[in-house]
Motif scaffolding. Sequence first.
Motif, mmCIF file in Angstrom:
data_model
loop_
_atom_site.group_PDB
_atom_site.id
_atom_site.type_symbol
_atom_site.label_atom_id
_atom_site.label_comp_id
_atom_site.label_asym_id
_atom_site.label_seq_id
_atom_site.Cartn_x
_atom_site.Cartn_y
_atom_site.Cartn_z
ATOM 1 N N VAL A 138 0.875 -1.176 0.000
ATOM 2 C CA VAL A 138 0.000 0.000 0.000
ATOM 3 C C VAL A 138 0.910 1.224 0.000
ATOM 4 O O VAL A 138 1.809 1.323 0.834
ATOM 5 N N SER A 139 0.676 2.143 -0.911
ATOM 6 C CA SER A 139 1.541 3.323 -1.010
ATOM 7 C C SER A 139 1.329 4.249 0.173
ATOM 8 O O SER A 139 0.200 4.623 0.495
ATOM 9 N N ASP A 140 2.434 4.648 0.815
ATOM 10 C CA ASP A 140 2.304 5.563 1.947
ATOM 11 C C ASP A 140 1.756 6.920 1.511
ATOM 12 O O ASP A 140 1.139 7.638 2.294
ATOM 13 N N ASP A 141 1.942 7.272 0.241
ATOM 14 C CA ASP A 141 1.417 8.535 -0.258
ATOM 15 C C ASP A 141 -0.107 8.546 -0.313
ATOM 16 O O ASP A 141 -0.725 9.619 -0.349
ATOM 17 N N ALA A 142 -0.720 7.356 -0.357
ATOM 18 C CA ALA A 142 -2.180 7.265 -0.463
ATOM 19 C C ALA A 142 -2.861 7.197 0.893
ATOM 20 O O ALA A 142 -4.081 7.324 0.989
ATOM 21 N N VAL A 143 -2.080 6.995 1.957
ATOM 22 C CA VAL A 143 -2.648 6.794 3.290
ATOM 23 C C VAL A 143 -2.700 8.103 4.063
ATOM 24 O O VAL A 143 -1.758 8.886 4.061
ATOM 25 N N GLY A 144 -3.825 8.329 4.725
ATOM 26 C CA GLY A 144 -3.991 9.521 5.552
ATOM 27 C C GLY A 144 -4.945 9.219 6.689
ATOM 28 O O GLY A 144 -5.251 8.056 6.963
ATOM 29 N N THR A 145 -5.423 10.236 7.370
ATOM 30 C CA THR A 145 -6.414 10.042 8.430
ATOM 31 C C THR A 145 -7.432 11.167 8.414
ATOM 32 O O THR A 145 -7.190 12.238 7.863
ATOM 33 N N ILE A 146 -8.579 10.884 9.038
ATOM 34 C CA ILE A 146 -9.558 11.918 9.331
ATOM 35 C C ILE A 146 -9.848 11.829 10.828
ATOM 36 O O ILE A 146 -9.655 10.780 11.448
ATOM 37 N N THR A 147 -10.308 12.925 11.395
ATOM 38 C CA THR A 147 -10.698 12.924 12.798
ATOM 39 C C THR A 147 -12.213 12.782 12.877
ATOM 40 O O THR A 147 -12.955 13.582 12.303
ATOM 41 N N ARG A 148 -12.645 11.751 13.573
ATOM 42 C CA ARG A 148 -14.074 11.487 13.698
ATOM 43 C C ARG A 148 -14.700 12.392 14.749
ATOM 44 O O ARG A 148 -14.013 13.082 15.494
ATOM 45 N N GLU A 149 -16.026 12.389 14.826
ATOM 46 C CA GLU A 149 -16.732 13.252 15.775
ATOM 47 C C GLU A 149 -16.335 12.978 17.217
ATOM 48 O O GLU A 149 -16.364 13.866 18.056
ATOM 49 N N ASP A 150 -15.967 11.718 17.525
ATOM 50 C CA ASP A 150 -15.580 11.394 18.905
ATOM 51 C C ASP A 150 -14.112 11.706 19.177
ATOM 52 O O ASP A 150 -13.599 11.433 20.263
ATOM 53 N N GLY A 151 -13.417 12.276 18.189
ATOM 54 C CA GLY A 151 -12.025 12.661 18.360
ATOM 55 C C GLY A 151 -11.022 11.594 17.973
ATOM 56 O O GLY A 151 -9.821 11.858 17.922
ATOM 57 N N THR A 152 -11.476 10.363 17.696
ATOM 58 C CA THR A 152 -10.557 9.312 17.263
ATOM 59 C C THR A 152 -10.169 9.550 15.811
ATOM 60 O O THR A 152 -10.858 10.268 15.076
ATOM 61 N N ARG A 153 -9.057 8.953 15.400
ATOM 62 C CA ARG A 153 -8.593 9.100 14.026
ATOM 63 C C ARG A 153 -8.824 7.824 13.237
ATOM 64 O O ARG A 153 -8.566 6.720 13.719
ATOM 65 N N GLN A 154 -9.313 7.983 12.028
ATOM 66 C CA GLN A 154 -9.631 6.867 11.148
ATOM 67 C C GLN A 154 -8.724 6.911 9.930
ATOM 68 O O GLN A 154 -8.474 7.977 9.358
ATOM 69 N N ILE A 155 -8.229 5.745 9.527
ATOM 70 C CA ILE A 155 -7.342 5.662 8.362
ATOM 71 C C ILE A 155 -8.127 5.885 7.080
ATOM 72 O O ILE A 155 -9.254 5.396 6.925
ATOM 73 N N THR A 156 -7.520 6.627 6.150
ATOM 74 C CA THR A 156 -8.090 6.794 4.816
ATOM 75 C C THR A 156 -7.104 6.256 3.778
ATOM 76 O O THR A 156 -5.893 6.206 4.006
ATOM 77 N N LEU A 157 -7.650 5.856 2.642
ATOM 78 C CA LEU A 157 -6.838 5.388 1.522
ATOM 79 C C LEU A 157 -7.334 6.127 0.280
ATOM 80 O O LEU A 157 -8.515 6.006 -0.081
ATOM 81 N N ASP A 158 -6.463 6.927 -0.319
ATOM 82 C CA ASP A 158 -6.846 7.844 -1.390
ATOM 83 C C ASP A 158 -8.006 8.719 -0.915
ATOM 84 O O ASP A 158 -8.902 9.052 -1.685
ATOM 85 N N GLY A 159 -7.992 9.062 0.369
ATOM 86 C CA GLY A 159 -9.022 9.918 0.946
ATOM 87 C C GLY A 159 -10.258 9.198 1.438
ATOM 88 O O GLY A 159 -11.069 9.777 2.154
ATOM 89 N N TRP A 160 -10.424 7.907 1.088
ATOM 90 C CA TRP A 160 -11.621 7.164 1.487
ATOM 91 C C TRP A 160 -11.422 6.530 2.862
ATOM 92 O O TRP A 160 -10.488 5.758 3.063
ATOM 93 N N PRO A 161 -12.297 6.821 3.834
ATOM 94 C CA PRO A 161 -12.206 6.186 5.148
ATOM 95 C C PRO A 161 -12.361 4.666 5.023
ATOM 96 O O PRO A 161 -13.127 4.180 4.193
ATOM 97 N N LEU A 162 -11.614 3.932 5.849
ATOM 98 C CA LEU A 162 -11.623 2.472 5.798
ATOM 99 C C LEU A 162 -12.356 1.872 6.994
ATOM 100 O O LEU A 162 -12.323 2.416 8.096
ATOM 101 N N TYR A 163 -12.974 0.709 6.746
ATOM 102 C CA TYR A 163 -13.761 0.016 7.768
ATOM 103 C C TYR A 163 -13.592 -1.504 7.644
ATOM 104 O O TYR A 163 -13.278 -2.013 6.561
ATOM 105 N N THR A 164 -13.840 -2.194 8.747
ATOM 106 C CA THR A 164 -14.044 -3.640 8.683
ATOM 107 C C THR A 164 -15.546 -3.884 8.735
ATOM 108 O O THR A 164 -16.340 -2.945 8.835
#
Length: 220
Positions: A138-164
């Motif tokens: 997975v390219s490190d350039d494509a990985v980022g995060t967003i801050t959720r309403e509860d203050g936790t950080r969620q991983i994004t890939l090409d800007g898309w939030p990821l989930y199980t």
Amino acid sequence: MAQMKRTVIAVSAMVALTACAPAGYDGSDSGAAEPVAVAAAEPTVTADPEASAEPGASASPGAEAENDVPLPDGAELTESLTGKKFPRMGSAVVNQDGFILYRFDRDTNDPPSSNCEDECAEVWPPALTDGNPDLKGVSDDAVGTITREDGTRQITLDGWPLYTYIGDKKAGQWKGQGVGGTWFVVNPDGSKNLECLPKGTPKAVAPPSESESSDSDYSY
């Protein structure tokens, strides 16, 4: 890796009966055999990771102390993202436990934002991070995060939030593929994996906070 940022909301939802499910699998029967990522002769857990441009690359250490919000009860950090190839499914991204990650069409990637929260996030747990996941394939350039309403950080890939998906009971399953016509396995570049799509539009599983009903039709 690029600095992680942005702000978001939360997600959760559903289960899918894939067109690639084993013969005889009945999605309406909760007691039926669960679809697995590959045929019995080819266990998914043995799928080989794709070669990475920078094997073992990880998120920028500078992002680690970005916030100190405690994790929600029962939540775990996503410690790694690994791009893999699976027979019939093709490419996918899995976490450290081998569970496949998904993206949600009702989210946005520009700007990155999650529209899955509350009950949705119970069914589709966000891939939370401390800002330093290990990356392979997975390219490190494509990985980022967003801050959720509860203050936790969620991983994004090409800007898309990821989930199980809580409907995946074993590593390598992809029962969330095509759920609600909005949830899809994510490719290592962040795009939707449109292989092995289910027949029809699978319904969501019930969130753990509610009693399960075969008549439920959750919209997330």
